[in-house]
Design a protein around this motif. Structure first.
Motif, mmCIF file in Angstrom:
data_model
loop_
_atom_site.group_PDB
_atom_site.id
_atom_site.type_symbol
_atom_site.label_atom_id
_atom_site.label_comp_id
_atom_site.label_asym_id
_atom_site.label_seq_id
_atom_site.Cartn_x
_atom_site.Cartn_y
_atom_site.Cartn_z
ATOM 1 N N SER A 26 -5.379 3.935 -14.735
ATOM 2 C CA SER A 26 -4.460 5.069 -14.660
ATOM 3 C C SER A 26 -3.708 5.048 -13.337
ATOM 4 C CB SER A 26 -5.234 6.387 -14.785
ATOM 5 O OG SER A 26 -6.062 6.582 -13.651
ATOM 6 N N VAL A 27 -2.638 5.838 -13.282
ATOM 7 C CA VAL A 27 -1.884 5.997 -12.024
ATOM 8 C C VAL A 27 -2.802 6.571 -10.952
ATOM 9 C CG1 VAL A 27 -0.015 7.286 -10.914
ATOM 10 C CG2 VAL A 27 0.349 6.274 -13.173
ATOM 11 N N LYS A 28 -3.548 7.614 -11.297
ATOM 12 C CA LYS A 28 -4.422 8.283 -10.338
ATOM 13 C C LYS A 28 -5.462 7.321 -9.765
ATOM 14 C CE LYS A 28 -7.372 12.369 -9.813
ATOM 15 N NZ LYS A 28 -7.935 13.570 -10.501
ATOM 16 N N GLU A 29 -6.107 6.539 -10.650
ATOM 17 C CA GLU A 29 -7.132 5.585 -10.199
ATOM 18 C C GLU A 29 -6.517 4.514 -9.304
ATOM 19 O OE1 GLU A 29 -10.090 5.679 -14.122
ATOM 20 O OE2 GLU A 29 -8.750 3.988 -13.768
ATOM 21 N N THR A 30 -5.310 4.050 -9.651
ATOM 22 C CA THR A 30 -4.663 2.983 -8.893
ATOM 23 C C THR A 30 -4.257 3.449 -7.508
ATOM 24 O OG1 THR A 30 -3.821 2.119 -10.988
ATOM 25 C CG2 THR A 30 -2.851 1.242 -8.968
ATOM 26 N N VAL A 31 -3.708 4.667 -7.426
ATOM 27 C CA VAL A 31 -3.334 5.236 -6.122
ATOM 28 C C VAL A 31 -4.570 5.332 -5.230
ATOM 29 C CG1 VAL A 31 -2.550 7.339 -4.958
ATOM 30 C CG2 VAL A 31 -1.300 6.477 -6.930
ATOM 31 N N LYS A 32 -5.664 5.836 -5.784
ATOM 32 C CA LYS A 32 -6.914 5.967 -5.023
ATOM 33 C C LYS A 32 -7.417 4.600 -4.562
ATOM 34 C CE LYS A 32 -11.624 7.808 -5.319
ATOM 35 N NZ LYS A 32 -12.613 8.511 -6.201
ATOM 36 N N PHE A 57 4.121 4.197 -6.713
ATOM 37 C CA PHE A 57 4.781 3.894 -5.452
ATOM 38 C C PHE A 57 5.525 5.086 -4.874
ATOM 39 C CE2 PHE A 57 4.672 0.188 -8.277
ATOM 40 C CZ PHE A 57 3.631 -0.476 -7.648
ATOM 41 N N GLU A 58 5.472 6.219 -5.573
ATOM 42 C CA GLU A 58 5.950 7.466 -5.019
ATOM 43 C C GLU A 58 4.823 8.166 -4.253
ATOM 44 O OE1 GLU A 58 7.432 9.625 -8.358
ATOM 45 O OE2 GLU A 58 9.267 8.419 -8.526
ATOM 46 N N LYS A 130 15.274 9.411 -3.165
ATOM 47 C CA LYS A 130 14.239 9.930 -4.056
ATOM 48 C C LYS A 130 14.758 11.148 -4.800
ATOM 49 C CE LYS A 130 9.890 10.079 -3.344
ATOM 50 N NZ LYS A 130 9.566 9.109 -4.421
ATOM 51 N N GLN A 131 14.485 11.172 -6.098
ATOM 52 C CA GLN A 131 14.908 12.279 -6.943
ATOM 53 C C GLN A 131 13.791 13.291 -7.161
ATOM 54 O OE1 GLN A 131 18.121 12.367 -7.862
ATOM 55 N NE2 GLN A 131 18.443 10.391 -6.854
ATOM 56 N N ARG A 132 12.549 12.867 -6.909
ATOM 57 C CA ARG A 132 11.426 13.769 -7.139
ATOM 58 C C ARG A 132 10.212 13.291 -6.334
ATOM 59 N NH1 ARG A 132 12.717 10.665 -11.077
ATOM 60 N NH2 ARG A 132 14.169 12.249 -11.803
ATOM 61 N N PHE A 133 9.252 14.178 -6.179
ATOM 62 C CA PHE A 133 8.033 13.878 -5.442
ATOM 63 C C PHE A 133 6.825 14.267 -6.285
ATOM 64 C CE2 PHE A 133 11.344 14.517 -2.351
ATOM 65 C CZ PHE A 133 11.120 13.531 -1.408
ATOM 66 N N LEU A 134 5.828 13.384 -6.333
ATOM 67 C CA LEU A 134 4.571 13.700 -6.996
ATOM 68 C C LEU A 134 3.576 14.153 -5.943
ATOM 69 C CD1 LEU A 134 4.122 10.899 -9.662
ATOM 70 C CD2 LEU A 134 4.823 13.258 -10.013
ATOM 71 N N GLU A 172 3.006 12.384 0.982
ATOM 72 C CA GLU A 172 2.416 11.143 1.479
ATOM 73 C C GLU A 172 3.441 10.290 2.241
ATOM 74 O OE1 GLU A 172 -0.714 10.309 1.344
ATOM 75 O OE2 GLU A 172 -1.338 12.060 0.167
ATOM 76 N N PHE A 173 4.385 10.916 2.912
ATOM 77 C CA PHE A 173 5.399 10.188 3.656
ATOM 78 C C PHE A 173 5.519 10.771 5.063
ATOM 79 C CE2 PHE A 173 6.759 10.079 -0.810
ATOM 80 C CZ PHE A 173 6.911 8.715 -0.999
ATOM 81 N N SER A 174 5.922 9.924 5.999
ATOM 82 C CA SER A 174 6.249 10.414 7.341
ATOM 83 C C SER A 174 7.658 11.001 7.316
ATOM 84 C CB SER A 174 6.176 9.271 8.353
ATOM 85 O OG SER A 174 7.204 8.320 8.083
ATOM 86 N N LEU A 175 7.997 11.790 8.326
ATOM 87 C CA LEU A 175 9.357 12.316 8.404
ATOM 88 C C LEU A 175 10.365 11.190 8.597
ATOM 89 C CD1 LEU A 175 9.086 15.631 10.475
ATOM 90 C CD2 LEU A 175 9.488 15.362 8.035
ATOM 91 N N ASP A 176 9.969 10.152 9.326
ATOM 92 C CA ASP A 176 10.860 8.990 9.502
ATOM 93 C C ASP A 176 11.190 8.367 8.153
ATOM 94 O OD1 ASP A 176 10.912 9.306 12.228
ATOM 95 O OD2 ASP A 176 9.366 7.815 12.630
ATOM 96 N N SER A 177 10.170 8.229 7.297
ATOM 97 C CA SER A 177 10.375 7.655 5.975
ATOM 98 C C SER A 177 11.211 8.582 5.106
ATOM 99 C CB SER A 177 9.025 7.377 5.311
ATOM 100 O OG SER A 177 9.193 6.899 4.004
ATOM 101 N N LEU A 178 10.930 9.875 5.146
ATOM 102 C CA LEU A 178 11.667 10.848 4.346
ATOM 103 C C LEU A 178 13.134 10.917 4.743
ATOM 104 C CD1 LEU A 178 9.002 13.684 4.212
ATOM 105 C CD2 LEU A 178 9.883 12.414 2.250
ATOM 106 N N GLU A 179 13.389 10.692 6.011
ATOM 107 C CA GLU A 179 14.774 10.698 6.480
ATOM 108 C C GLU A 179 15.590 9.612 5.787
ATOM 109 O OE1 GLU A 179 17.126 10.912 10.804
ATOM 110 O OE2 GLU A 179 14.988 10.404 10.711
ATOM 111 N N GLN A 180 14.921 8.497 5.439
ATOM 112 C CA GLN A 180 15.595 7.401 4.745
ATOM 113 C C GLN A 180 15.643 7.603 3.237
ATOM 114 O OE1 GLN A 180 17.042 5.035 6.636
ATOM 115 N NE2 GLN A 180 16.255 6.200 8.378
ATOM 116 N N LYS A 181 14.758 8.469 2.711
ATOM 117 C CA LYS A 181 14.619 8.624 1.263
ATOM 118 C C LYS A 181 15.371 9.833 0.717
ATOM 119 C CE LYS A 181 9.972 6.559 1.312
ATOM 120 N NZ LYS A 181 10.273 5.355 0.535
ATOM 121 N N THR A 182 15.918 10.701 1.587
ATOM 122 C CA THR A 182 16.623 11.885 1.137
ATOM 123 C C THR A 182 18.131 11.704 1.278
ATOM 124 O OG1 THR A 182 16.213 12.834 3.338
ATOM 125 C CG2 THR A 182 14.763 13.528 1.543
ATOM 126 N N ASP A 183 18.883 12.496 0.544
ATOM 127 C CA ASP A 183 20.346 12.414 0.534
ATOM 128 C C ASP A 183 20.901 12.872 1.883
ATOM 129 O OD1 ASP A 183 23.055 12.602 0.102
ATOM 130 O OD2 ASP A 183 22.887 13.626 -1.821
#
Length: 242
Positions: A26-32, A57-58, A130-134, A172-183
Motif C-alpha cells: 500500500s501507499v501507507k506501508e511504502t511511505v513508512k 512521493f508527495e 504542487k496541486q495538493r498535499f496528502l 513533510e516538506f521544508s519551507l525551502d522545498s515548499l517555496e519551489q513547489k508552490t505557485d
C-alpha cells in the motif's frame, strides 16, 4: 500480493545475487518503509491497495531509482520514457526484466528521477507546482488542495500549513522545498518562518528598517513572526505590485 510474489520469483531467477530488502502493498506501508529504510532499486506498481503509487512521493522524498511495473496506458508509458524511467508491462517476463536491470546497472544512481514532472504529465498539470498535499493526521490521511492553503509556517522543529478555515496540519516538506513547489504568483516567502498566499494578507504596516509588518487572515499565532525580512522587503513589494 500475487503480483509481488511472482516478480520476486522472477528477480531471483534473473539475479540470484540480489537481495529483496522489503515488500509493501500500500501507499501507507511504502511511505513508512521508505522513511525507515534505504534501497538501491525499487520495483513499483502504479496501482496499490489504497491508491495510486505516485502519491508516495508527495509524502516522502527519495532518490532511489525506480522501475515501474504497470498495465497503464500508452500516454503514461511515454511519460516514463521521457523521464528516463524504465517500466515493465505486467505480467513481467524474464527477458524484459533483464533489459530493465541492465539499464539500471548502467545508470545506477546517476539518473535524476523527476517524479513531479511525471505526475504532472499524466494529470495534465503544470510540472513543478504542487496541486495538493496528502497529510498524515493520526490514523487518517487527509487531502488538502493547494488552493485551500492560506500559508505555511515553521514551528519548533516542524512545518505546518494553515487553511482558510484556520485548521493547521503538519507537512513533510521544508519551507525551502515548499517555496519551489508552490505557485510564485500566489505564494511568497516573507522570512525564514512564513510562506504565505497573497490573499492571506489582511493588513500591512510600515515597520522599522524598511520592513513591512503583516496581519494575516487567518491570524498568525504571533504577528511578530510575520514581519517581512530586510532581505526580502524589496522583492516582496515588487511581488505585490505585479
Amino acid at each position: 500480493q500475487l503480483a509481488a510474489t511472482r516478480l520476486q520469483s522472477t528477480i531471483e531467477k534473473v539475479r540470484p545475487d540480489m537481495k529483496i530488502a522489503g515488500t509493501t502493498g500500500s501507499v501507507k506501508e511504502t511511505v513508512k518503509w521508505l522513511r525507515q529504510n534505504k534501497a538501491d532499486l525499487i520495483f513499483l506498481d502504479i496501482q496499490l491497495s489504497d491508491g495510486i503509487s505516485f502519491s508516495i512521493f508527495e509524502q516522502v522524498e527519495t532518490d532511489t531509482p525506480i522501475i515501474f511495473t504497470t498495465a497503464y496506458d500508452q500516454y503514461a508509458i511515454k511519460a516514463f520514457q521521457h523521464n528516463s524511467i524504465d517500466y515493465l508491462l505486467k505480467p513481467v517476463r524474464k527477458q524484459e526484466l533483464e533489459r530493465a536491470l541492465q539499464k539500471f546497472e548502467k545508470l545506477q544512481k546517476s539518473a535524476h528521477i523527476d517524479f513531479e514532472r511525471i505526475i504532472a504529465q499524466i494529470k495534465g498539470e503544470s510540472p513543478g507546482i504542487k496541486q495538493r498535499f496528502l497529510i498524515n493526521f493520526g490514523d487518517k490521511i487527509i487531502r488538502i488542495n493547494a488552493s485551500d492553503v492560506a500559508y505555511f509556517y515553521a514551528f519548533e522543529k516542524g512545518v505546518y500549513l494553515r487553511t482558510w478555515q484556520n485548521a493547521s496540519y503538519p507537512v513533510e516538506f521544508s519551507l525551502d522545498s515548499l517555496e519551489q513547489k508552490t505557485d510564485p504568483e500566489k505564494f511568497f516567502r516573507i522570512n525564514r518562518k512564513y510562506l504565505l498566499h497573497l490573499d492571506s494578507i489582511a493588513k500591512m504596516k510600515a515597520w522599522s528598517r524598511s520592513r513591512v509588518k503583516l496581519s494575516l487572515q487567518p491570524p498568525a499565532d504571533d504577528e511578530l513572526d510575520t514581519i517581512v525580512s530586510i532581505e526580502r522587503s524589496g522583492e516582496f513589494k515588487k511581488w505585490l505590485d505585479k
